[in-house]
Design a protein around this motif. Structure first.
Motif, PDB file in Angstrom:
ATOM      1  N   LEU A 158       9.640  21.648  -6.359  1.00 56.61           N
ATOM      2  CA  LEU A 158       9.632  20.274  -6.849  1.00 56.61           C
ATOM      3  C   LEU A 158       9.745  20.191  -8.383  1.00 56.61           C
ATOM      4  CD1 LEU A 158       8.991  17.244  -6.089  1.00 56.61           C
ATOM      5  CD2 LEU A 158       6.610  17.808  -6.612  1.00 56.61           C
ATOM      6  N   ILE A 195      12.873  33.409  -6.456  1.00 59.89           N
ATOM      7  CA  ILE A 195      12.741  34.690  -5.723  1.00 59.89           C
ATOM      8  C   ILE A 195      13.338  34.566  -4.328  1.00 59.89           C
ATOM      9  CG2 ILE A 195      10.430  34.275  -4.749  1.00 59.89           C
ATOM     10  CD1 ILE A 195       9.985  37.290  -5.897  1.00 59.89           C
ATOM     11  N   CYS A 241       8.282  27.800 -13.223  1.00 59.88           N
ATOM     12  CA  CYS A 241       7.783  26.787 -12.270  1.00 59.88           C
ATOM     13  C   CYS A 241       7.478  27.441 -10.929  1.00 59.88           C
ATOM     14  CB  CYS A 241       8.826  25.696 -12.042  1.00 59.88           C
ATOM     15  SG  CYS A 241       9.637  25.088 -13.517  1.00 59.88           S
ATOM     16  N   LYS A 253       1.908  34.289 -11.711  1.00 58.52           N
ATOM     17  CA  LYS A 253       2.282  33.958 -13.101  1.00 58.52           C
ATOM     18  C   LYS A 253       2.325  35.240 -13.945  1.00 58.52           C
ATOM     19  CE  LYS A 253       1.742  29.262 -12.799  1.00 58.52           C
ATOM     20  NZ  LYS A 253       2.920  28.437 -12.530  1.00 58.52           N
ATOM     21  N   SER A 306       4.848  25.891 -16.439  1.00 55.41           N
ATOM     22  CA  SER A 306       4.495  24.532 -15.985  1.00 55.41           C
ATOM     23  C   SER A 306       3.057  24.459 -15.487  1.00 55.41           C
ATOM     24  CB  SER A 306       5.411  24.108 -14.827  1.00 55.41           C
ATOM     25  OG  SER A 306       6.748  24.146 -15.202  1.00 55.41           O
TER      26      SER A 306
HETATM   27  P1  NAI Z   1       6.638  24.673  -5.297  1.00 60.41           P
HETATM   28  O1  NAI Z   1       5.786  25.386  -4.314  1.00 60.41           O
HETATM   29  O2  NAI Z   1       7.347  23.415  -4.881  1.00 60.41           O
HETATM   30  O3  NAI Z   1       7.738  25.683  -5.877  1.00 60.41           O
HETATM   31  C1  NAI Z   1       7.448  26.974  -6.338  1.00 60.41           C
HETATM   32  C2  NAI Z   1       8.737  27.790  -6.286  1.00 60.41           C
HETATM   33  O4  NAI Z   1       8.512  29.035  -6.942  1.00 60.41           O
HETATM   34  C3  NAI Z   1       9.216  28.115  -4.871  1.00 60.41           C
HETATM   35  O5  NAI Z   1      10.580  27.718  -4.724  1.00 60.41           O
HETATM   36  C4  NAI Z   1       9.062  29.629  -4.770  1.00 60.41           C
HETATM   37  O6  NAI Z   1      10.037  30.255  -3.946  1.00 60.41           O
HETATM   38  C5  NAI Z   1       9.209  30.039  -6.220  1.00 60.41           C
HETATM   39  N1  NAI Z   1       8.623  31.345  -6.530  1.00 60.41           N
HETATM   40  C6  NAI Z   1       7.463  31.854  -6.096  1.00 60.41           C
HETATM   41  N2  NAI Z   1       7.269  33.082  -6.610  1.00 60.41           N
HETATM   42  C7  NAI Z   1       8.322  33.340  -7.411  1.00 60.41           C
HETATM   43  C8  NAI Z   1       8.697  34.437  -8.223  1.00 60.41           C
HETATM   44  N3  NAI Z   1       7.941  35.542  -8.287  1.00 60.41           N
HETATM   45  N4  NAI Z   1       9.851  34.355  -8.937  1.00 60.41           N
HETATM   46  C9  NAI Z   1      10.628  33.258  -8.833  1.00 60.41           C
HETATM   47  N5  NAI Z   1      10.331  32.190  -8.071  1.00 60.41           N
HETATM   48  C10 NAI Z   1       9.186  32.233  -7.373  1.00 60.41           C
HETATM   49  O7  NAI Z   1       5.689  24.386  -6.557  1.00 60.41           O
HETATM   50  P2  NAI Z   1       5.752  23.184  -7.611  1.00 60.41           P
HETATM   51  O8  NAI Z   1       4.977  22.020  -7.077  1.00 60.41           O
HETATM   52  O9  NAI Z   1       7.157  22.969  -8.048  1.00 60.41           O
HETATM   53  O10 NAI Z   1       4.868  23.788  -8.809  1.00 60.41           O
HETATM   54  C11 NAI Z   1       5.371  24.731  -9.714  1.00 60.41           C
HETATM   55  C12 NAI Z   1       4.433  24.814 -10.924  1.00 60.41           C
HETATM   56  O11 NAI Z   1       4.355  23.533 -11.555  1.00 60.41           O
HETATM   57  C13 NAI Z   1       2.996  25.215 -10.579  1.00 60.41           C
HETATM   58  O12 NAI Z   1       2.477  26.022 -11.612  1.00 60.41           O
HETATM   59  C14 NAI Z   1       2.280  23.882 -10.536  1.00 60.41           C
HETATM   60  O13 NAI Z   1       0.900  23.971 -10.802  1.00 60.41           O
HETATM   61  C15 NAI Z   1       2.993  23.139 -11.665  1.00 60.41           C
HETATM   62  N6  NAI Z   1       2.911  21.687 -11.579  1.00 60.41           N
HETATM   63  C16 NAI Z   1       3.046  21.059 -10.355  1.00 60.41           C
HETATM   64  C17 NAI Z   1       2.924  19.676 -10.281  1.00 60.41           C
HETATM   65  C18 NAI Z   1       3.062  18.985  -8.956  1.00 60.41           C
HETATM   66  O14 NAI Z   1       2.652  17.823  -8.854  1.00 60.41           O
HETATM   67  N7  NAI Z   1       3.643  19.606  -7.940  1.00 60.41           N
HETATM   68  C19 NAI Z   1       2.685  18.849 -11.487  1.00 60.41           C
HETATM   69  C20 NAI Z   1       2.639  19.602 -12.720  1.00 60.41           C
HETATM   70  C21 NAI Z   1       2.739  20.978 -12.749  1.00 60.41           C
END
Ligand code: NAI
Length: 314
Positions: free
Chosen positions: A13, A34, A91, A99, A119
């Protein structure tokens, strides 16, 4: 319009939102994940979202949908995605070990001038950058969901982050139409969640203590305080509600202290209070209607974001 390259690591997202925001300002973006299917899926979702935004008049920037989409590429290699990038936005999942691993990989593929930005919503930057060679180039740029409509970005440096990286991140965020605020040092919860949790604690005490229903306590924000806060922060509200801040404090310090002294301890968020709040919220918005309500929320936030942009142009 920018010609700099941005690397996005993680295409969920938030990764997709950052990609769209950077492309709207003319940056070239390469997304890595990934999970290769996540990248192709992200590109499809971004294309359809850009089209929907254009149809509803909410597309950011001056470039067409086609021009913005052409700026976004996908890659199944982190090295390729980060090569030549001046700014990388991570992200991936909100897990410390992930991380740490991703930052130690990312630092291998960028140059001395690149900024490595996370992020992360709650993990402090020192926790995953301490042992890196390029730790002085690392910081957090924490967006607010949904970032396309809520432009705030909290910039959080680690104790070793270069001031120039902080300053450049601020400039980049402003160049894409986001609104950066810079924490001078890392603190748990950063600024947004510290303030949000203070509100949650008092809202909880008011409902648990039988003063207001869950529905009414939310109206205090949505029909009252929130309307002001869409335009001014609490300090400016105080300054305007008297003849300046000094006069406000002369008038209200005693009553603020009296009310604050009446606040209870931090709620435990367990037991009968928790059960009652869950029941009221489930009755108001049943779990199978959450997605519908999220869309309702995003439409309203988009309209508010547009109103604010239009008012600022006047
Ligand atoms: P998400 O779960 O939608 O996406 C995470 C993505 O990272 C997935 O596509 C996954 O395949 C990928 N991924 C996982 N491990 C990986 C790696 N080793 N290398 C490359 N890609 C990898 O998560 P989302 O919601 O987009 O959150 C991402 C970050 O943004 C988190 O740190 C979250 O805390 C932060 N955040 C999220 C908010 C939200 O409302 N969802 C708001 C503000 C920040």
């Amino acid at each position: 319009m920018e010609s700099q390259k941005i690397g996005i690591v993680g295409s969920g997202l938030i990764g997709r939102s950052w990609a769209m925001i950077f492309a709207s300002a003319g940056y070239s973006v390469t997304i890595f994940d990934i999970e290769p299917s996540q990248v192709s899926n992200a590109l499809k979702l971004i294309k359809s979202q850009l089209e929907e935004l254009s149809e509803s008049g909410m597309l950011r920037g001056t470039l067409s949908v086609e021009a913005q989409f052409a700026l976004i590429k996908g890659s199944n290699s982190m090295e390729e995605a980060l090569a030549g990038a001046s700014f990388v936005q991570e992200c991936v999942f909100e897990k410390l070990e992930v991380k740490q691993k991703v930052f130690s990989e990312m630092e291998q593929y960028v140059g001395d001038d690149a900024i490595l930005s996370s992020s992360s919503s709650c993990i402090m930057p020192s926790q995953f950058t301490e042992n890196l060679k390029r730790r002085n180039q690392c910081l957090i740029s924490h967006p607010i969901n949904p970032p396309y409509y809520a432009p705030l970005v909290e910039i959080i440096p680690a104790p070793w982050t270069d001031q120039s990286a902080i300053d450049r991140t601020r400039t980049i965020m402003e160049s894409i139409g986001q609104v950066p605020v810079t924490l001078k040092k890392e603190v748990p919860g950063f600024a947004v969640n510290r303030i949000q949790y203070a509100i949650i604690a008092e809202v909880w005490r008011l409902v648990e203590g039988g003063v207001l229903s869950a529905d009414d306590v939310d109206k205090v924000m949505s029909a009252g305080l929130g309307l002001r806060y869409a335009f001014l922060g609490p300090l400016e509200v105080m300054h305007l509600n008297a003849e300046g801040m000094q006069s406000y404090m002369e008038r209200y310090t005693q009553s603020i202290q009296h009310v604050l002294g009446n606040f209870g301890p931090t709620p435990t968020f367990t037991g009968s209070g928790l059960e009652r709040i869950i029941k009221e919220m489930d009755a108001k918005i049943p779990l199978d209607k959450l997605e519908e309500r999220r869309q309702w929320r995003d439409t309203r936030l988009a309209a508010l974001a547009k109103l604010k942009r239009d008012l600022e142009r006047e």
